[in-house]
Design a protein around this motif. Structure first.
Motif, mmCIF file in Angstrom:
data_model
loop_
_atom_site.group_PDB
_atom_site.id
_atom_site.type_symbol
_atom_site.label_atom_id
_atom_site.label_comp_id
_atom_site.label_asym_id
_atom_site.label_seq_id
_atom_site.Cartn_x
_atom_site.Cartn_y
_atom_site.Cartn_z
ATOM 1 N N GLY A 81 0.791 -1.221 0.000
ATOM 2 C CA GLY A 81 0.000 0.000 0.000
ATOM 3 C C GLY A 81 0.825 1.272 0.000
ATOM 4 N N PHE A 82 1.975 1.257 0.656
ATOM 5 C CA PHE A 82 2.825 2.442 0.692
ATOM 6 C C PHE A 82 3.598 2.638 -0.604
ATOM 7 C CE2 PHE A 82 2.397 1.964 5.346
ATOM 8 C CZ PHE A 82 2.210 3.282 5.722
ATOM 9 N N ASP A 83 3.997 1.542 -1.229
ATOM 10 C CA ASP A 83 4.930 1.625 -2.353
ATOM 11 C C ASP A 83 4.281 2.012 -3.675
ATOM 12 O OD1 ASP A 83 6.905 0.898 -0.618
ATOM 13 O OD2 ASP A 83 7.112 -1.165 -1.345
ATOM 14 N N HIS A 84 2.957 1.970 -3.746
ATOM 15 C CA HIS A 84 2.285 2.213 -5.028
ATOM 16 C C HIS A 84 1.269 3.330 -4.899
ATOM 17 C CE1 HIS A 84 4.260 -1.275 -6.686
ATOM 18 N NE2 HIS A 84 3.932 -1.941 -5.598
ATOM 19 N N ASP A 85 1.148 4.110 -5.976
ATOM 20 C CA ASP A 85 0.298 5.289 -5.941
ATOM 21 C C ASP A 85 -1.064 5.020 -6.576
ATOM 22 O OD1 ASP A 85 0.827 5.235 -8.687
ATOM 23 O OD2 ASP A 85 2.227 6.926 -8.611
ATOM 24 N N ALA A 86 -1.918 6.037 -6.527
ATOM 25 C CA ALA A 86 -3.270 5.910 -7.059
ATOM 26 C C ALA A 86 -3.266 5.611 -8.550
ATOM 27 C CB ALA A 86 -4.058 7.189 -6.776
ATOM 28 N N GLU A 87 -2.291 6.148 -9.265
ATOM 29 C CA GLU A 87 -2.230 5.899 -10.705
ATOM 30 C C GLU A 87 -1.995 4.417 -11.002
ATOM 31 O OE1 GLU A 87 0.114 7.487 -14.716
ATOM 32 O OE2 GLU A 87 0.684 8.229 -12.736
ATOM 33 N N THR A 88 -1.137 3.776 -10.205
ATOM 34 C CA THR A 88 -0.886 2.345 -10.389
ATOM 35 C C THR A 88 -2.149 1.532 -10.130
ATOM 36 O OG1 THR A 88 1.433 2.578 -9.778
ATOM 37 C CG2 THR A 88 0.474 0.377 -9.585
ATOM 38 N N GLY A 96 -9.048 -4.352 -15.548
ATOM 39 C CA GLY A 96 -10.053 -5.286 -15.051
ATOM 40 C C GLY A 96 -9.682 -6.004 -13.779
ATOM 41 N N ARG A 97 -8.666 -5.493 -13.054
ATOM 42 C CA ARG A 97 -8.214 -6.171 -11.833
ATOM 43 C C ARG A 97 -8.796 -5.533 -10.580
ATOM 44 N NH1 ARG A 97 -3.280 -6.587 -14.792
ATOM 45 N NH2 ARG A 97 -3.341 -8.579 -15.896
ATOM 46 N N ARG A 98 -9.000 -6.339 -9.557
ATOM 47 C CA ARG A 98 -9.209 -5.862 -8.204
ATOM 48 C C ARG A 98 -7.834 -5.758 -7.544
ATOM 49 N NH1 ARG A 98 -14.555 -4.165 -7.041
ATOM 50 N NH2 ARG A 98 -15.993 -5.541 -8.144
ATOM 51 N N VAL A 99 -7.692 -4.829 -6.580
ATOM 52 C CA VAL A 99 -6.373 -4.586 -6.012
ATOM 53 C C VAL A 99 -6.468 -4.545 -4.488
ATOM 54 C CG1 VAL A 99 -4.276 -3.222 -6.205
ATOM 55 C CG2 VAL A 99 -5.975 -3.123 -8.046
ATOM 56 N N ILE A 100 -5.603 -5.343 -3.841
ATOM 57 C CA ILE A 100 -5.540 -5.448 -2.381
ATOM 58 C C ILE A 100 -4.344 -4.644 -1.877
ATOM 59 C CG2 ILE A 100 -5.279 -7.029 -0.431
ATOM 60 C CD1 ILE A 100 -6.482 -9.226 -2.225
ATOM 61 N N CYS A 101 -4.556 -3.897 -0.799
ATOM 62 C CA CYS A 101 -3.540 -3.041 -0.184
ATOM 63 C C CYS A 101 -2.863 -3.789 0.962
ATOM 64 C CB CYS A 101 -4.221 -1.772 0.331
ATOM 65 S SG CYS A 101 -3.123 -0.543 1.075
ATOM 66 N N ASP A 152 -7.026 5.133 5.461
ATOM 67 C CA ASP A 152 -7.419 6.276 4.648
ATOM 68 C C ASP A 152 -6.542 6.368 3.396
ATOM 69 O OD1 ASP A 152 -9.469 7.093 6.341
ATOM 70 O OD2 ASP A 152 -8.231 8.578 7.389
ATOM 71 N N MET A 153 -5.252 6.090 3.565
ATOM 72 C CA MET A 153 -4.337 6.089 2.432
ATOM 73 C C MET A 153 -4.753 5.044 1.400
ATOM 74 S SD MET A 153 -0.299 4.995 2.350
ATOM 75 C CE MET A 153 -0.733 3.289 2.758
ATOM 76 N N CYS A 154 -5.066 3.833 1.858
ATOM 77 C CA CYS A 154 -5.493 2.780 0.927
ATOM 78 C C CYS A 154 -6.753 3.194 0.178
ATOM 79 C CB CYS A 154 -5.739 1.472 1.677
ATOM 80 S SG CYS A 154 -4.277 0.717 2.414
ATOM 81 N N ARG A 155 -7.695 3.754 0.911
ATOM 82 C CA ARG A 155 -8.940 4.189 0.275
ATOM 83 C C ARG A 155 -8.676 5.308 -0.734
ATOM 84 N NH1 ARG A 155 -13.609 6.829 3.891
ATOM 85 N NH2 ARG A 155 -11.821 8.168 4.398
ATOM 86 N N ALA A 156 -7.854 6.286 -0.367
ATOM 87 C CA ALA A 156 -7.582 7.413 -1.247
ATOM 88 C C ALA A 156 -6.902 6.961 -2.541
ATOM 89 C CB ALA A 156 -6.719 8.446 -0.523
ATOM 90 N N LYS A 157 -6.112 5.908 -2.458
ATOM 91 C CA LYS A 157 -5.447 5.395 -3.655
ATOM 92 C C LYS A 157 -6.353 4.506 -4.492
ATOM 93 C CE LYS A 157 -0.737 5.651 -1.806
ATOM 94 N NZ LYS A 157 0.500 4.901 -1.451
ATOM 95 N N GLY A 158 -7.538 4.183 -3.983
ATOM 96 C CA GLY A 158 -8.504 3.429 -4.764
ATOM 97 C C GLY A 158 -8.478 1.933 -4.585
ATOM 98 N N ARG A 197 -14.498 2.203 5.550
ATOM 99 C CA ARG A 197 -13.956 2.896 4.387
ATOM 100 C C ARG A 197 -14.331 2.214 3.075
ATOM 101 N NH1 ARG A 197 -11.776 3.910 8.862
ATOM 102 N NH2 ARG A 197 -10.697 5.881 9.267
ATOM 103 N N GLY A 198 -15.268 1.265 3.150
ATOM 104 C CA GLY A 198 -15.777 0.630 1.943
ATOM 105 C C GLY A 198 -14.858 -0.389 1.315
ATOM 106 N N MET A 199 -13.894 -0.919 2.093
ATOM 107 C CA MET A 199 -12.948 -1.892 1.561
ATOM 108 C C MET A 199 -13.148 -3.260 2.210
ATOM 109 S SD MET A 199 -9.418 0.354 1.308
ATOM 110 C CE MET A 199 -9.478 0.851 3.036
#
Length: 281
Positions: A81-88, A96-101, A152-158, A197-199
């Motif tokens: 979760g820390f190493d990757h940004d919202a764009e990634t 078409g992928r789901r992404v886990i933080c 909050d960081m995970c949610r903000a990154k999507g 946070r909806g995750m």
């Protein structure tokens, strides 16, 4: 937490010198009027408990080190979760992928940007990995706001879900007199914060508490249940229609894939550094 072995411990020393019906499908690809350029803002999440729920058998990739390879053709990615940004994360969604933080919620890591916010009073003994030390999970007054900020960081990154690591400190030598009740309370706190946070949120290892925590978690993540002859203990998740993301490090796939298919686990063989390399069942 990945389980250290004698060989792994040596490696670490040398190097010192992670309600809707279940959903096992990929995230829908964005239409011309949706996604990052559409009406839904980046990182937007459904409310009312309608978070993603992965179903048994869904394929996945777990990569926590090295340059992220987004070309693996699987519907689920589990990344740091820390190493990757919202764009990634958005790019994986576009594919078409789901992404886990991946986050460590039960241990302090000295290299994280928020490491200095953890007071010394909640930092205990080492957990076998360089730079990592157990947390005093009884101190929810201190840890809850720090956890909330990370989520909050995970949610903000999507991100769609969270993999909270080091969720079984009470069974380890942490430097604190942790008991099973402390672990249940803390794990439920992590689950609640993620859901608020909806995750989705996964239970990492902590096999002894599966019966008590099954209703709080949406999937499980397990390391080496085949090596330790424990995979059948994850059956309650499968029977509840919840995925079990499983990894072995030391066994060849021929030793565990047949049982994994029978149990409907989402099983991989990985190397301990959790880079790109994978062998799927």
């Amino acid at each position: 937490m990945r389980r250290p072995t004698a060989l792994l411990s040596l490696l670490v020393l040398l190097l010192a010198g992670c309600s809707a019906a279940p959903d096992d499908g990929p995230r829908p690809r964005p239409s011309a009027t949706a996604g990052r350029s559409g009406s839904e803002p980046p990182g937007a999440r459904p409310t009312g408990g309608a978070w993603w729920r992965p179903a048994p058998g869904v394929d996945w990739q777990w990569q926590l080190s090295g340059r992220l390879d987004t070309s693996v053709d699987v519907p689920v990615y589990d990344i740091d979760g820390f190493d990757h940004d919202a764009e990634t994360v958005a790019g994986l969604h576009d594919d078409g992928r789901r992404v886990i933080c991946y986050l460590s919620t039960g241990a302090w890591e000295d290299w994280r940007p928020d490491a200095g916010k953890f007071p010394a009073s909640v930092i205990g003994g080492g957990n076998g990995w360089k730079g990592e030390r157990w947390l005093d999970i009884r101190r929810t007054d201190v840890l809850e706001p720090l956890l909330a900020a990370r989520l909050d960081m995970c949610r903000a990154k999507g991100f769609d879900a969270v993999e909270p690591d080091n969720m079984d400190g009470y069974r380890n030598t942490t430097g604190f007199p942790l008991e099973a009740a402390d672990q249940l309370r803390y794990n439920r706190l992590v689950a609640r914060l993620a859901h608020e946070r909806g995750m989705a949120v996964g239970l990492k290892n902590d096999l002894d508490q599966i019966p008590a925590l099954l209703g709080d978690f949406d999937f499980a993540v397990n390391e080496q249940c085949a090596q330790y002859d424990e995979c059948a203990r994850l059956t309650p998740f499968i029977e509840a229609g919840k995925a079990v993301f499983h990894v072995e490090y030391e066994l060849p796939t021929s030793d565990f894939c047949a049982d994994s298919r029978r149990l409907k686990l989402s099983s991989l063989r990985k190397k301990y550094e959790l880079g790109v390399w994978r062998q799927a069942c």
